[in-house]
Design an enzyme around this catalytic site. Structure first.
Site, PDB file in Angstrom:
ATOM      1  N   SER A 177      -1.356 -37.474   5.302  1.00  0.00           N
ATOM      2  CA  SER A 177      -0.719 -36.175   5.071  1.00  0.00           C
ATOM      3  C   SER A 177       0.174 -35.742   6.222  1.00  0.00           C
ATOM      4  O   SER A 177       0.693 -34.620   6.218  1.00  0.00           O
ATOM      5  CB  SER A 177      -1.807 -35.120   4.858  1.00  0.00           C
ATOM      6  OG  SER A 177      -2.752 -35.222   5.909  1.00  0.00           O
ATOM      7  N   THR A 205      -2.191 -30.751   6.649  1.00  0.00           N
ATOM      8  CA  THR A 205      -1.468 -30.412   7.868  1.00  0.00           C
ATOM      9  C   THR A 205      -2.359 -30.500   9.090  1.00  0.00           C
ATOM     10  O   THR A 205      -3.456 -29.945   9.099  1.00  0.00           O
ATOM     11  CB  THR A 205      -0.987 -28.946   7.767  1.00  0.00           C
ATOM     12  OG1 THR A 205      -0.358 -28.760   6.528  1.00  0.00           O
ATOM     13  CG2 THR A 205      -0.070 -28.607   8.916  1.00  0.00           C
ATOM     14  N   THR A 232       3.305 -31.956   9.089  1.00  0.00           N
ATOM     15  CA  THR A 232       2.817 -32.396   7.766  1.00  0.00           C
ATOM     16  C   THR A 232       3.879 -33.208   7.032  1.00  0.00           C
ATOM     17  O   THR A 232       5.082 -33.062   7.288  1.00  0.00           O
ATOM     18  CB  THR A 232       2.434 -31.167   6.905  1.00  0.00           C
ATOM     19  OG1 THR A 232       1.841 -31.606   5.683  1.00  0.00           O
ATOM     20  CG2 THR A 232       3.636 -30.305   6.567  1.00  0.00           C
ATOM     21  N   ARG A 244      10.948 -29.897  -1.985  1.00  0.00           N
ATOM     22  CA  ARG A 244       9.891 -28.901  -1.782  1.00  0.00           C
ATOM     23  C   ARG A 244       9.509 -28.827  -0.291  1.00  0.00           C
ATOM     24  O   ARG A 244       9.294 -29.833   0.369  1.00  0.00           O
ATOM     25  CB  ARG A 244       8.669 -29.277  -2.609  1.00  0.00           C
ATOM     26  CG  ARG A 244       7.481 -28.317  -2.494  1.00  0.00           C
ATOM     27  CD  ARG A 244       6.477 -28.760  -1.440  1.00  0.00           C
ATOM     28  NE  ARG A 244       5.288 -27.900  -1.433  1.00  0.00           N
ATOM     29  CZ  ARG A 244       4.375 -27.933  -0.465  1.00  0.00           C
ATOM     30  NH1 ARG A 244       4.515 -28.756   0.547  1.00  0.00           N
ATOM     31  NH2 ARG A 244       3.328 -27.138  -0.506  1.00  0.00           N
ATOM     32  N   THR A 292      -3.750 -24.666   6.629  1.00  0.00           N
ATOM     33  CA  THR A 292      -3.653 -25.996   6.041  1.00  0.00           C
ATOM     34  C   THR A 292      -4.069 -25.898   4.573  1.00  0.00           C
ATOM     35  O   THR A 292      -4.781 -24.968   4.209  1.00  0.00           O
ATOM     36  CB  THR A 292      -4.540 -26.991   6.817  1.00  0.00           C
ATOM     37  OG1 THR A 292      -4.473 -28.274   6.205  1.00  0.00           O
ATOM     38  CG2 THR A 292      -5.989 -26.546   6.858  1.00  0.00           C
ATOM     39  N   GLY A 293      -3.607 -26.807   3.769  1.00  0.00           N
ATOM     40  CA  GLY A 293      -3.944 -26.750   2.342  1.00  0.00           C
ATOM     41  C   GLY A 293      -2.711 -26.433   1.519  1.00  0.00           C
ATOM     42  O   GLY A 293      -1.578 -26.715   1.924  1.00  0.00           O
TER      43      GLY A 293
HETATM   44  N1  GLY Z   1       0.174 -27.015   3.951  1.00  0.00           N
HETATM   45  C1  GLY Z   1       1.124 -28.025   3.855  1.00  0.00           C
HETATM   46  C2  GLY Z   1       2.020 -27.897   2.700  1.00  0.00           C
HETATM   47  O1  GLY Z   1       1.692 -27.234   1.727  1.00  0.00           O
HETATM   48  O2  GLY Z   1       3.073 -28.496   2.739  1.00  0.00           O
END
Ligand code: GLY
Length: 318
Positions: A56, A176, A194, A204, A227-228
């Protein structure tokens, strides 16, 4: 479970996920012997960027829907001192690049080809970002995705391809890397890096590179990194909200709870959809929380480096 509102002593590092322990171990000796917090957070993030096993962040991260890698990162020391890059596709160490935006330009954020060109102009070598393993994962996901279009991490399963899941499985809890550090002089810095949501739509960008969303540091209030699922965090300006709560007198635990409860109330995440957040007050108190189980944080202090469960989980049964 950590004791409520754990108190750290200087210097100190707090990072998302247990995979950040390698980077914290690398950064700690210099921080412990008087080094800068900014160097510490960049060292920790750089290690994750180079680790192909972390799917990730950086090399080894999972690509977008068409198999193309793009990386995001941000470093922050205060509202006046911040740098960020989004959708970098030719350079690996995006945290260092974000730091260079902060230190060498009058801008805050560079995006896409502009960010890569900036790196080129500084003589930073280009790197292949897609690992063989990540390409194979993308190929497996692409064959399955045609049939099912699975949803896991995303926001709205009714939206076209808003929320792909890696290979149709529940998302592995890697996301992340976010790192906060206070050095011996009491200066706080934060960094996050990330590769974004796996198999995302091209173009995106999530919360991580955006000050106030994925990361926020203000010496008056402290620091926070999320994060998430970035879309949830962006909807509530999650990191800014946590720091602003602390600036107005909340404890780190209260700040973390406010962010997660607001995400729950406004976004109504599915049971397994995850957001984790870490928060560090200027006086060294810290906390961490998550929407559901599976999140971990790494701490580094004079007693060593360890990964622990967050202090609070909104839905611990999930
Ligand atoms: N938290 C990382 C992302 O959604 O890109």
């Amino acid at each position: 479970m950590q004791p409520q509102n754990s108190q750290s002593s200087k210097p100190f590092m707090l990072a998302t996920w247990s995979f950040s322990s390698n980077g914290c171990s690398l950064a700690w000796p210099n921080l412990h012997s008087g080094g800068d917090s900014l160097d510490a957070v960049c060292t920790a993030a750089r290690e994750a960027e180079a680790d192909s096993k972390v799917d990730s962040v950086g090399f080894g991260g999972l690509p977008d829907v068409i198999g193309r890698m793009s990386l995001d990162a941000c470093v922050m020391m205060s509202p006046e001192k911040c740098g960020s890059v989004c959708a970098v596709s030719r350079h690996l160490h995006v945290t260092d690049l974000a730091r260079l935006v902060m230190e060498r330009t009058s801008h805050v954020m560079l995006v896409g080809e502009g960010a890569d060109s900036f790196a080129d102009s500084l003589g930073i070598p280009q790197t292949e970002l897609l690992s063989d393993e990540a390409r194979r994962a993308w190929e497996r996901w692409r064959s399955g995705e045609r049939a099912t279009r699975p949803t896991d991490q995303g926001v709205d399963s009714g939206k076209l391809f808003s929320s792909p899941s890696p290979i149709g499985e529940k998302h592995i809890p890697h996301d992340t890397i976010g790192v906060l550090a206070i050095d011996t002089r009491g200066v706080m810095a934060g960094a996050c890096s990330t590769s974004g949501m796996p198999f995302k739509l091209s173009g995106r960008v999530g919360d991580s590179p955006i000050p106030g969303h994925g990361i926020y540091v203000d010496p008056e209030g402290g620091g926070a990194v999320a994060t998430g699922t970035g879309e949830f965090v962006m909807g509530v300006s999650g990191s800014f909200l946590a720091v602003e709560c602390m600036r107005r007198g909340s404890t780190p635990l209260e700040a973390v709870r406010e962010v997660l409860e607001r995400i729950e109330r406004r976004h109504k995440p599915l049971p397994h959809q995850q957001v984790g957040i870490i928060a560090l007050a200027p006086d060294g108190r810290w906390s961490a929380g998550a929407l559901c189980s599976g999140f971990a944080v790494t701490i580094a202090d004079a007693s060593g480096i360890q990964s622990v469960a967050p202090e609070w989980i909104l839905r611990p049964e999930v």
